[in-house]
Design a protein around this motif. Structure first.
Motif, PDB file in Angstrom:
ATOM      1  N   SER A  98       0.825  -1.210   0.000  1.00 14.04           N
ATOM      2  CA  SER A  98       0.000   0.000   0.000  1.00 14.04           C
ATOM      3  C   SER A  98       0.858   1.258   0.000  1.00 14.04           C
ATOM      4  O   SER A  98       0.610   2.209  -0.756  1.00 14.04           O
ATOM      5  CB  SER A  98      -0.932   0.005   1.222  1.00 14.04           C
ATOM      6  N   VAL A  99       1.880   1.266   0.847  1.00 12.73           N
ATOM      7  CA  VAL A  99       2.781   2.419   0.900  1.00 12.73           C
ATOM      8  C   VAL A  99       3.470   2.611  -0.449  1.00 12.73           C
ATOM      9  O   VAL A  99       3.594   3.737  -0.959  1.00 12.73           O
ATOM     10  CB  VAL A  99       3.826   2.233   2.022  1.00 12.73           C
ATOM     11  N   GLY A 100       3.920   1.500  -1.040  1.00 12.69           N
ATOM     12  CA  GLY A 100       4.598   1.579  -2.327  1.00 12.69           C
ATOM     13  C   GLY A 100       3.689   2.117  -3.418  1.00 12.69           C
ATOM     14  O   GLY A 100       4.108   2.939  -4.251  1.00 12.69           O
ATOM     15  N   PHE A 154       1.055   4.110  -3.083  1.00 11.57           N
ATOM     16  CA  PHE A 154       0.819   5.545  -2.902  1.00 11.57           C
ATOM     17  C   PHE A 154       2.079   6.357  -3.242  1.00 11.57           C
ATOM     18  O   PHE A 154       1.980   7.482  -3.725  1.00 11.57           O
ATOM     19  CB  PHE A 154       0.366   5.840  -1.474  1.00 11.57           C
ATOM     20  N   PHE A 155       3.243   5.775  -3.006  1.00 14.87           N
ATOM     21  CA  PHE A 155       4.473   6.460  -3.409  1.00 14.87           C
ATOM     22  C   PHE A 155       4.543   6.581  -4.937  1.00 14.87           C
ATOM     23  O   PHE A 155       4.909   7.637  -5.470  1.00 14.87           O
ATOM     24  CB  PHE A 155       5.699   5.699  -2.880  1.00 14.87           C
ATOM     25  N   VAL A 156       4.161   5.506  -5.607  1.00 16.65           N
ATOM     26  CA  VAL A 156       4.143   5.532  -7.075  1.00 16.65           C
ATOM     27  C   VAL A 156       3.147   6.572  -7.580  1.00 16.65           C
ATOM     28  O   VAL A 156       3.428   7.317  -8.527  1.00 16.65           O
ATOM     29  CB  VAL A 156       3.793   4.129  -7.626  1.00 16.65           C
ATOM     30  N   TRP A 171      -6.988   9.896  -5.827  1.00 16.91           N
ATOM     31  CA  TRP A 171      -6.568   8.590  -5.316  1.00 16.91           C
ATOM     32  C   TRP A 171      -7.344   7.449  -5.974  1.00 16.91           C
ATOM     33  O   TRP A 171      -6.768   6.440  -6.366  1.00 16.91           O
ATOM     34  CB  TRP A 171      -6.763   8.533  -3.800  1.00 16.91           C
ATOM     35  N   GLY A 207       2.277   9.254  -6.070  1.00 19.84           N
ATOM     36  CA  GLY A 207       2.833  10.581  -5.792  1.00 19.84           C
ATOM     37  C   GLY A 207       3.849  11.030  -6.817  1.00 19.84           C
ATOM     38  O   GLY A 207       3.856  12.200  -7.224  1.00 19.84           O
ATOM     39  N   ILE A 208       4.717  10.121  -7.270  1.00 18.13           N
ATOM     40  CA  ILE A 208       5.786  10.534  -8.192  1.00 18.13           C
ATOM     41  C   ILE A 208       5.360  10.446  -9.656  1.00 18.13           C
ATOM     42  O   ILE A 208       6.054  10.973 -10.530  1.00 18.13           O
ATOM     43  CB  ILE A 208       7.057   9.675  -7.984  1.00 18.13           C
ATOM     44  N   SER A 209       4.224   9.804  -9.926  1.00 19.04           N
ATOM     45  CA  SER A 209       3.821   9.602 -11.325  1.00 19.04           C
ATOM     46  C   SER A 209       3.432  10.904 -12.006  1.00 19.04           C
ATOM     47  O   SER A 209       3.717  11.105 -13.195  1.00 19.04           O
ATOM     48  CB  SER A 209       2.648   8.618 -11.396  1.00 19.04           C
TER      49      SER A 209
END
Length: 859
Positions: free
Chosen positions: A10-12, A14-16, A295, A18-20
C-alpha cells in the motif's frame, strides 16, 4: 496475506501515485498512460520475481502482489463511484443543462453506435464468440476518458461550450457503457447465442430511470442532512463520503444502474450546495473530493494494470487480428459521430460548430482505461461465464486498452502540436507582449518606491534597475507588431476582460457574504454567458448577453399567466423578487467596473478603446437603472427593502473585519472575538432570506393611492379591494383585441397603454382608466388596447362599477373627466344626468366621435 507485506504494498502504491504526476509531466505523457505503465511494470516484475530462480527473498512480496485481494466488485462499488461522484460534483450543471441535447446524444448515441459497430464487426471475424459476447465487448470498450482532450480545450482558445460538451459526455458515457455491459452480461451468463436486442433495449429504460431515482432520493436526503450540520464541517464532509457507495449499492439492489445513481446523486448535491451550504464548506468539499478522486482514479489504473499481464496470458496472433478489428471499428464509430452527427447538431444550432482539427483531437484523445479494464476484470471473474468467452473478453478488451494507452496516449501531444492546438494565435501573441510590457512598467514603478522606502544601497539599486530596464526595453520592443490587433479585436478582448473582472467581483462579494449564494450563482451564470457571447460576437454579443440578466423569459410569462387567469400569486412573486434582487445587485457591482477600465484596460488597449468600454458600460448601467425604476413603479417599496438588506449585510461584513483586525493586533482575546463573531452570524442569518413580495399587499397600497379612489371611505375602499382583479402586463401585450366588452373597467395603476379606436390612437398613463364609457353607454365600442411597458392594471366588473358610480359623486366625476383623455368632449350638464339618460347621451356621443377625424388625440 501477511499484514506487514500488505502495508508495504500500500505504501509503495501511494508512493508511485505521488511521483507519477511530475514524471508524466516531464515525459509529456498523459497521467493515466504513465499510471497504467507503472501498474503493468509492477505486475510484470512481480510475475518475473515469482518465476525466476535468481532469488527467493522477494517471493513473498511478489506472491502478495500477484494475489492482491482486489476484485472488480471493489473497483465498481468503491473506487469508480468515488471517481464519478467527484466529476458530477464539480461540473457546471446549469451550463451543462444548456447543452443537454448534444451531451445526451454523444453520451448515449455514441456508446450505442460504438457498441454495435464493435460487436457486429467482431462477430463477423470471430468464429467462436457469440453475438451477445461480441456486443458485451463492444459495450466494454465504448466508454471513453477524454480528460486529456478536455484539459487541452480549457487551455486553448477553443469554445468553452465545446469543452463542457466533451466533459458532460465523459461523465455520462461511463454510465451508459456500464448499463449496456450489465445488460449483455446477463445474456452471456445465460449462454444465449443470439439475444433479442429489442427485448434487451426494453429493459434499458428501467436501468436508467431506477438508477436516477435512487440517486435523486439519496442526494436530496444528503443535502438536508448536511444543511442541518452547519457547525460540524468534518461531519458534513464525512456524510458526503458515504454517498457514492451507498447510492451505488442501493441502485444495484433495484436492478438499476449504480453508476447512473451516483451521477444523479452528485448532480443533486451540485445543484443545492451553493444555496444550502456555506462558502467555506463548498471549498472544503471540493478540495476533499478532488483528493479522493485523484486517489481513486490512480488506484483503479495501477491496480487494474497490475492484472494486465495475467489477462494477456495465452495471447495468440489471431487475437491480435481481433484487437485490430475492434480498434478500427471503434475509431470508425467515433469518427461517424464526430464528423457526421455533430455537424448536423451544429446545423440546427443544438451544438456549437466544431472545427475539424478539434474533432480529430477528440477522436485521437478518446483513451480507454480504468472503466474498460474494470469491466473486463468483472467478466473474467464471473464464474457463470464460459472460460473461452472469459479469455476472449479479457484479451480483446485489454489489448484494445493497451493500444489506446500506448499508441494514442503517447502520440496525443504530438497530434495536438501537428493540429496547431498548442500554439497561441497571432492576436494572443501580440496581446501578451503588450500585457508583459505594461506589467513590467508597473513593476518598475513599484520597485522604485519600495527600494527607496527600504533604504537600500544606491549602487545595488542602480545596478538592479539597469538589468530590469534592459528587460523592459526588450518587452517594449516586442510590442512593435501590436498594430496587428484590430480595434474590433481590442474591443472584444477588453470586454472579455471586463466581464471576467465582473465575475471576480461577484465571487468576492459572495465570499464576503454581502450577496446570497443563490444570487451569486445566478450572477456568475450570467457573466459566463457574457464572456462566451463576447468571444463569439464581440460588442454585439456583449450587449445581447448583458440584457439576459433583466429580460423576462418563459418562466416570467408562465408565472404571469398563472397570476392573471388563475389567481396563483406566489410563482410570479418569486420571479419578480429574483429580478429585483439581480437589478439591485447589478446597480451596486457595475459602477465599480469603471476603475478596472481605467487601471487595466486603458494601459493595455489605449484611451480610445477604454472610452468606448466606458460608454458600453455606462449604457448597460442606464438600462439596468431604467428596468429597476420600472419595477419600482409597479411594486413600490420592495426595492428599498432589498437595498436596506444589502447595506446591512455589507455593514456586518465590515464589522467582522474590524473585529478580526483587533484580534490580530492583540487588542481583543479569542473568547471575545468568538462571542462577537457568533452575534454577527446570528444577525447575518436573519438577513439570509430575501424579503417576500406580497402582491396582495402591494395591490392594496396602490389602490389606496389611486386618484379615482382617493376620496372613498375606508370601508368602501376595503370592499373595492376585494372586488378588484390585478393584472400584470408586458410590453407589447394586447389587453383588448377587438372591442370593449362592456363587462369590466380597466384602471392603470402603473405603466402606459395605447388605445386604438376607429383609426385613432390615444396614450393613457398611470392613474387613468378605459372601458368605463362602454359600460355606461351599454355600447360595445371597437377598440384595441396594447401595453406600452410593464403595466399593473386593476379590473372591476360592470355591475360593481355601476353601483360605485351611482353611490359616489367623487368617483363619478373622476370617471367622466377621464373621458377627455380619449378625445371625447362631454357637455358639462352630463355630470348631473341620471344613469339611464347618461347611457343614451354617451352612446350618441361615442357614435358621433367615431365618425369625426382624429384631431385632438395624442399619438
Amino acid at each position: 496475506m501477511n499484514l506487514t507485506i500488505l502495508i508495504a504494498i500500500s505504501v509503495g502504491i501511494f508512493f508511485v501515485i505521488g511521483i507519477s504526476e511530475p514524471l508524466a509531466a516531464r515525459l509529456r505523457l498523459p497521467y493515466s498512460v504513465f499510471l497504467a505503465a507503472m501498474g503493468i511494470a509492477i505486475g510484470a516484475a512481480a510475475a518475473f520475481l515469482w518465476r525466476t530462480d535468481l532469488t527467493d527473498a522477494l517471493n513473498p512480496l511478489a506472491l502478495a502482489i500477484l494475489n492482491l485481494p482486489m476484485r472488480s466488485s471493489i473497483f465498481l462499488s468503491v473506487f469508480l463511484p468515488l471517481l464519478v461522484f467527484q466529476l458530477a460534483l464539480n461540473i457546471n450543471v446549469r451550463r451543462m443543462l444548456d447543452d443537454w441535447v448534444p451531451i445526451l446524444i454523444l453520451a448515449i448515441v455514441a456508446v450505442v453506435v460504438a457498441m454495435l459497430a464493435v460487436g457486429i464487426s467482431l462477430y463477423s471475424f470471430s468464429t467462436n464468440i457469440s453475438l451477445a459476447a461480441c456486443l458485451l465487448i463492444g459495450a466494454i470498450v465504448s466508454t471513453t476518458d477524454p480528460s486529456a482532450v478536455v484539459s487541452i480545450f480549457k487551455g486553448t482558445s477553443a469554445p468553452q461550450r465545446l469543452a463542457r460538451i466533451v466533459e458532460g459526455e465523459s461523465l455520462l458515457n461511463d454510465a451508459a457503457a456500464i448499463a449496456f455491459s450489465s445488460l449483455f452480461l446477463a445474456f452471456v451468463t445465460l449462454n444465449e447465442k443470439n439475444p433479442d436486442i429489442g427485448e434487451a433495449l426494453l429493459q434499458f429504460p428501467w436501468i436508467i430511470a431506477g438508477g436516477a431515482a435512487a440517486g435523486f432520493v439519496v442526494g436530496r436526503i444528503t443535502v438536508e442532512i448536511i444543511a442541518r450540520m452547519s457547525s460540524y464541517p468534518k461531519g458534513q464532509i464525512s456524510v458526503s463520503v458515504a454517498v457514492p457507495s451507498l447510492t451505488y449499492l442501493l441502485a444495484e439492489q433495484l436492478a438499476a444502474s449504480g453508476v447512473i445513481g451516483v451521477v444523479v446523486a452528485g448532480l443533486t448535491l451540485n445543484l443545492h450546495m451553493t444555496s444550502r451550504f456555506t462558502p467555506s464548506l463548498n471549498v472544503q468539499l471540493r478540495d476533499t473530493w478532488d483528493l479522493l478522486s485523484h486517489w481513486a482514479g490512480a488506484l483503479i489504473f495501477i491496480l487494474a494494470a497490475i492484472f494486465i499481464p495475467r489477462l494477456m496470458t495465452n495471447f495468440t496472433p489471431y487475437d491480435l487480428i481481433l484487437v485490430g478489428v475492434v480498434v478500427i471499428a471503434a475509431l470508425a464509430a467515433r469518427a461517424l459521430i464526430l464528423f457526421g452527427l455533430l455537424p448536423l447538431l451544429a446545423l440546427i444550432k443544438a451544438s456549437p460548430h466544431i472545427e475539424p482539427r478539434y474533432c480529430v483531437a477528440i477522436l485521437w484523445g478518446g483513451l480507454r482505461g480504468s472503466v474498460t479494464l474494470t469491466l473486463a476484470l468483472a467478466v473474467t471473474e464471473n464464474r457463470f461465464i464460459p472460460d473461452d468467452i472469459k479469455h476472449q473478453v479479457g484479451i480483446i478488451a485489454t489489448g484494445f486498452t493497451l493500444f489506446t494507452l500506448i499508441v494514442q496516449g503517447t502520440t496525443l501531444q504530438w497530434a495536438i502540436a501537428k493540429l496547431g492546438l498548442d500554439r497561441l494565435s497571432s492576436l494572443d501573441i501580440a496581446l501578451s507582449n503588450q500585457v508583459i510590457a505594461v506589467a513590467l512598467q508597473t513593476v518598475r514603478e513599484r520597485v522604485a518606491k519600495t527600494a527607496r522606502s527600504f533604504g537600500l544601497t544606491h549602487e545595488i539599486v542602480r545596478d538592479e534597475a539597469k538589468q530590469f530596464a534592459a528587460r523592459l526595453d526588450n518587452a517594449v520592443a516586442s510590442t512593435d507588431n501590436i498594430d496587428q490587433i484590430l480595434d474590433r479585436d481590442r474591443i472584444t478582448l477588453g470586454l472579455v476582460a471586463l466581464a471576467a473582472h465582473e465575475r471576480d467581483t461577484v465571487l468576492e462579494e459572495f465570499r464576503e457574504q454581502v450577496i446570497s449564494a443563490d444570487l451569486a450563482e445566478r450572477l456568475l451564470l450570467e457573466t459566463d454567458y457574457i464572456i462566451e457571447a463576447t468571444q463569439a460576437k464581440g460588442r454585439i454579443g456583449y450587449r445581447e448577453a448583458a440584457r439576459r440578466a433583466y429580460q423576462v423569459g418563459r418562466k416570467f410569462r408562465i408565472a404571469m399567466i398563472l397570476h392573471n387567469y388563475l389567481g396563483i400569486r406566489r410563482p410570479l412573486a418569486r420571479v419578480i423578487e429574483s429580478r429585483f434582487e439581480v437589478l439591485v445587485s447589478l446597480g451596486m457591482i457595475l459602477p465599480n467596473l469603471d476603475s478596472f477600465i481605467d487601471n487595466r484596460v486603458r494601459r493595455i488597449h489605449g484611451r480610445r478603446i477604454a472610452n468606448l468600454l466606458h460608454e458600453l458600460l455606462s449604457r448597460r448601467i442606464d438600462e439596468t437603472q431604467h428596468e429597476l425604476e420600472l419595477l419600482r413603479l409597479q411594486f413600490p417599496g420592495y426595492a428599498e427593502d432589498l437595498e436596506r438588506r444589502l447595506i446591512r449585510r455589507t455593514t456586518l461584513q465590515l464589522e467582522k473585519r474590524e473585529y478580526d483586525a483587533f484580534s490580530e493586533d492583540g487588542l481583543i482575546g479569542f473568547e471575545l472575538k468568538s462571542t462577537l463573531g457568533t452575534q454577527i452570524e446570528e444577525r447575518r442569518q436573519q438577513l439570509s432570506q430575501r424579503p417576500v413580495l406580497n402582491l396582495k399587499e402591494q395591490a392594496t397600497s396602490i389602490v389606496a393611492n389611486y386618484p379615482a379612489f382617493a376620496k372613498l371611505a375606508d370601508k368602501q375602499r376595503k370592499s373595492l379591494i376585494r372586488s378588484l382583479r390585478t393584472i400584470y402586463a408586458m410590453p407589447g401585450q394586447r389587453l383588448i383585441k377587438r372591442e370593449y366588452s362592456a363587462r369590466e373597467v380597466w384602471f392603470i395603476a402603473s405603466g402606459s397603454v395605447i388605445i386604438a379606436t376607429n383609426g385613432k390612437k390615444t396614450r393613457l398613463n398611470n392613474g387613468e382608466m378605459f372601458g368605463q364609457l362602454s359600460i355606461l353607454a351599454r355600447y360595445r365600442q371597437p377598440a384595441k388596447v396594447t401595453a406600452v411597458g410593464y403595466c399593473t392594471i386593476f379590473t372591476l366588473d360592470a355591475k360593481k362599477f355601476v353601483k360605485l358610480f351611482k353611490s359616489e359623486a367623487s368617483f363619478r366625476d373622476a370617471v367622466l373627466q377621464s373621458a377627455v383623455k380619449t378625445g371625447i368632449q362631454l357637455p358639462p350638464e352630463i355630470f348631473e344626468t341620471d344613469i339611464n339618460a347618461l347611457a343614451k347621451q354617451l352612446k350618441q356621443i361615442l357614435i358621433e366621435t367615431a365618425k369625426q377625424p382624429d384631431e385632438s388625440a395624442s399619438q
